[in-house]
Design a protein around this motif. Structure first.
Motif, short mmCIF file in Angstrom:
data_model
loop_
_atom_site.label_atom_id
_atom_site.label_comp_id
_atom_site.label_asym_id
_atom_site.label_seq_id
_atom_site.Cartn_x
_atom_site.Cartn_y
_atom_site.Cartn_z
N ALA A 1 0.83 -1.20 0.00
CA ALA A 1 0.00 0.00 0.00
C ALA A 1 0.87 1.26 0.00
CB ALA A 1 -0.92 0.01 1.22
N ILE A 2 0.23 2.36 -0.38
CA ILE A 2 0.86 3.69 -0.33
C ILE A 2 -0.03 4.55 0.54
CG2 ILE A 2 1.60 5.71 -1.63
CD1 ILE A 2 1.12 2.44 -3.42
N GLN A 3 0.58 5.24 1.50
CA GLN A 3 -0.18 6.10 2.41
C GLN A 3 0.18 7.55 2.17
OE1 GLN A 3 -0.28 4.78 6.45
NE2 GLN A 3 -0.90 6.76 7.25
N ILE A 4 -0.84 8.39 2.04
CA ILE A 4 -0.64 9.83 1.82
C ILE A 4 -1.18 10.57 3.04
CG2 ILE A 4 -1.20 11.81 0.36
CD1 ILE A 4 -1.67 9.80 -1.92
N ASP B 1 6.10 -4.19 -7.06
CA ASP B 1 6.55 -3.38 -8.20
C ASP B 1 5.57 -2.23 -8.47
OD1 ASP B 1 8.77 -4.94 -8.52
OD2 ASP B 1 7.86 -6.26 -10.02
N THR B 2 4.27 -2.54 -8.44
CA THR B 2 3.25 -1.51 -8.64
C THR B 2 3.29 -0.50 -7.51
OG1 THR B 2 1.85 -3.18 -9.70
CG2 THR B 2 0.79 -1.13 -9.04
N GLN B 3 3.55 -0.98 -6.30
CA GLN B 3 3.64 -0.09 -5.13
C GLN B 3 4.72 0.97 -5.32
OE1 GLN B 3 5.39 -1.86 -1.65
NE2 GLN B 3 4.06 -0.72 -0.24
N ILE C 1 5.13 8.04 -8.89
CA ILE C 1 4.22 8.92 -9.64
C ILE C 1 3.58 9.95 -8.72
CG2 ILE C 1 2.04 8.96 -10.93
CD1 ILE C 1 2.86 6.20 -12.06
N LEU C 2 3.05 9.48 -7.57
CA LEU C 2 2.35 10.40 -6.66
C LEU C 2 3.31 11.37 -5.99
CD1 LEU C 2 -0.24 7.98 -5.03
CD2 LEU C 2 -0.61 9.65 -6.85
N SER C 3 4.55 10.98 -5.78
CA SER C 3 5.54 11.89 -5.19
C SER C 3 5.80 13.07 -6.11
CB SER C 3 6.85 11.15 -4.92
OG SER C 3 6.67 10.15 -3.95
N ALA D 1 4.17 7.72 1.46
CA ALA D 1 4.99 6.69 2.11
C ALA D 1 4.52 5.29 1.74
CB ALA D 1 4.95 6.87 3.62
N LEU D 2 5.48 4.37 1.67
CA LEU D 2 5.16 2.96 1.47
C LEU D 2 4.62 2.39 2.78
CD1 LEU D 2 8.34 1.79 -0.47
CD2 LEU D 2 6.14 2.45 -1.44
N ASN D 3 3.70 1.44 2.66
CA ASN D 3 3.16 0.81 3.86
C ASN D 3 2.63 -0.56 3.51
OD1 ASN D 3 2.34 0.56 6.55
ND2 ASN D 3 1.71 2.69 6.63
#
Length: 619
Positions: free
Chosen positions: A34-37, A82-84, A90-92, A103-105
């Protein structure tokens, strides 16, 4: 009648096993990359941000499993690592780094129906789940500088109270204070007073000037306090911000080790740990004779004891250098909205802070007081040792006139958004760092290493159970089946309880504790079964042999397990980190193994053999 359980005991046994099974279930679903914003300094993370994220992912042709918005953060679940990494990159670029942390999570993939009853997977330690490890160093220079400031103010107050006339008391380098006195009588009185104070040592004196050092004992105490209080504050901070089961402990004279399981990206961790937000309350210099335009242009110096600070919109505020109160005295803070829909932060102070604020407001009614938001930021420079040089940033967030006397409870306003009020309240509630900290070592433990450890741990559990089951079946036949079923139920109960306990974290030593309890559970059944065989060989009837087997072996099983339980409690009390993890699983395993080995197998034996004539049993 011998070997009969009432119905309620069977119902209780089945209910306990079912509850354990339900709460152990989340552990088989694993976790999604997951990606956390999350927002920085009040930046809003809302539906508009969520829509922007969806549009960005659609533009790049990336499919997500889910995008959810809750607790002022967005969680994006994806299919693989890989997608993570691709989505994070991209979002950064899309979201401003000054407003958002990407952040990665890892997000639990537990079904909704399990989450609704509070069933969550076990919390895994850094060695299993992956995460970040920091070695942090307390900036002792700043800590001692703050001590020097406090000492100067303390001496001024003390001299005033003891009616010792002085011209000035200022700090200089090398942790020294220079005191200039008006006459010889004042000098003699000052020397006598300083000798009476334990925290000061007179270094030299010339005419009516004294150079004073802070005592070595006080300096060492300040250093120790800075590390201990920062350790406590960091632990409170990561708990407040929802980081699961952190390890925060002191290492050496001025260093702190922090481990945050489950966080793969150091950016979020640095934001959580490095935030040095606090407040300073200062009186505003309202003198009508001040030439503000001259001060701002640099043609005129600010009045002695005053300096210029700026509000967020750039407006200057002339405040006295003397700090009325710092955030160190804040014991609690909460945010709310006033009747006009503006965000406020309610502040509660400790006794010393409340007394200071009471005295100040009592003596300065109808005067202006400024609230400064203070934090230390990376200046981009490094010292000769390669450490980051931190730069103090101050911003006036509120200027208010003191209309009435107040002490340990008041409000601050002038905050832009609700999000900023929430974040400020949270950081103040968790505590302001006594001194800034520098990260001198950081290490990311990848999930691949954690997965390898989990695989090895599961394999060790599997082979331990398999060998135990084979042994029990070969030696004790049907009673071996009872013991094997009890062994499996024991493992389910351990996992279920570990998942339920908020303070329990599974690590590699914890897995070792589980494997150890597997052997101990078999040991209890070996004692019971051997006692039954002994009673049968002595000519006892089947029902009497079963009854004597369980009751006779009980004392030995209890003594062995209670001593192990005491050892586990001692290990938990005096141990740290992984030792605590081993102690927790060992203690839980001892309790569940006693339950399953005695109550569980007895229930099966009673169900099959109890209450009827039996001439022979399979053992």
């Amino acid at each position: 009648m011998l070997n009969r359980y009432p119905l309620w005991k069977y119902i209780m046994l089945v209910a306990i096993i079912l509850v354990g099974l339900v709460y152990a279930l989340p552990n088989i679903y694993g976790e999604d990359p997951a990606i956390q914003i999350s927002g920085l300094r009040g930046a809003a993370v809302n539906v508009a941000t969520q829509d922007l994220v969806k549009e960005t992912l659609d533009e790049h042709g990336i499919e997500s499993r889910a995008i959810t918005l809750e607790n002022n953060s967005i969680l994006i679940r994806v299919a693989d690592n890989d997608t993570q990494l691709k989505v994070k990159d991209i979002l950064s670029k899309t979201l401003s780094s000054s407003d958002y942390i990407v952040a990665l999570n890892l997000a639990p993939a537990t079904p909704v129906w399990l989450r609704m009853i509070g069933a969550e997977p076990m919390k895994l330690g850094l060695d299993l789940r992956g995460g970040v490890h920091f070695l942090m160093e307390v900036d002792m220079t700043t800590a001692l500088d703050k001590l020097l400031d406090q000492a100067v103010e303390s001496l001024k107050a003390d001299f005033k109270e003891n009616k010792i006339n002085y011209a000035s008391i200022i700090k200089i380098d090398k942790n020294q204070i220079v005191i200039r006195l008006n006459d010889d009588n004042s000098r003699y009185a000052a020397i006598a007073r300083l000798n009476a104070l334990q925290n000061f040592v007179i270094d030299s004196q010339t005419n009516n000037t004294l150079t004073v050092n802070i005592s070595e004992a006080r300096l060492q105490q300040a250093k120790t306090d800075a590390v201990q209080q920062n350790t406590t504050i960091l632990r409170n901070r990561v708990n407040q911000l929802g980081v699961a089961e952190p390890i925060v402990q002191r290492q050496g004279a001025d260093r702190i080790v922090v481990e945050l399981p489950g966080i793969q990206d150091t950016a979020l961790a640095k934001q959580i740990l490095g935030a040095t937000a606090t407040l300073e309350f200062r009186q505003v210099n309202e003198s009508s004779a001040i030439d503000m335009s001259g001060i701002l242009s640099g043609k005129v110096r600010p009045p002695y004891g005053s300096e210029i600070k700026y509000e967020r919109d750039g407006r200057p505020v002339l405040v006295y250098k003397r700090i009325v109160l710092t955030g160190d005295h804040i014991t609690d803070s909460t945010f709310r909205m006033n009747e006009y829909g503006q965000p406020l932060v309610d502040i509660a102070l400790d006794n010393a802070g409340g007394k200071t604020m009471f005295n100040f407001t009592q003596n300065n009614k109808e005067k202006l007081m400024a609230t400064l938001f203070v934090e230390y930021k990376d200046s981009g420079k490094r010292d000769e040792n390669g450490h980051v040089i931190l730069e103090k940033s101050e911003e006036v967030i509120n200027v208010a006139r003191i209309r009435d006397v107040f002490s340990d409870r008041f409000q601050i306003s002038g905050i832009s958004t609700v999000e900023e009020a929430k974040q400020l309240s949270l950081l103040l509630r968790a505590g302001a760092l006594i001194a800034p900290i520098q990260i001198i070592e950081e290490r990311t433990v990848g999930p691949s290493m954690g997965q390898e450890n989990i695989t090895q741990g599961l394999e060790s559990c599997f082979w331990g159970i398999a060998i135990s089951v084979i042994f029990m079946l070969a030696f004790y036949r049907l009673f071996g089946v009872f013991a094997s079923l009890a062994l499996i139920v024991n493992l389910i109960l351990i996992v279920g309880i570990m998942s339920l306990l908020p303070g329990a974290t599974l690590s590699m030593p914890g897995i070792a504790g589980i494997v150890l309890t597997v052997g101990m559970a078999v040991d209890a059944n070996v004692l019971i079964n051997e006692r039954i065989k002994e009673e049968l060989s002595n000519g006892r009837g089947v029902q009497q042999a079963i009854n004597e087997g369980y009751s006779g072996a009980w004392n030995s099983i209890f003594d062995a397990n209670i001593t192990t339980l005491i050892t586990a409690v001692i290990l938990y009390a005096v141990g740290t980190g992984s030792i605590k993890g081993f102690a927790i699983t060992l203690a839980i395993g001892v309790i569940t193994s006693m339950f399953t080995s005695i109550v569980g197998t007895r229930a099966l034996a009673n169900l099959i053999y109890g209450g009827r004539r039996v001439n022979k049993i399979s053992i």
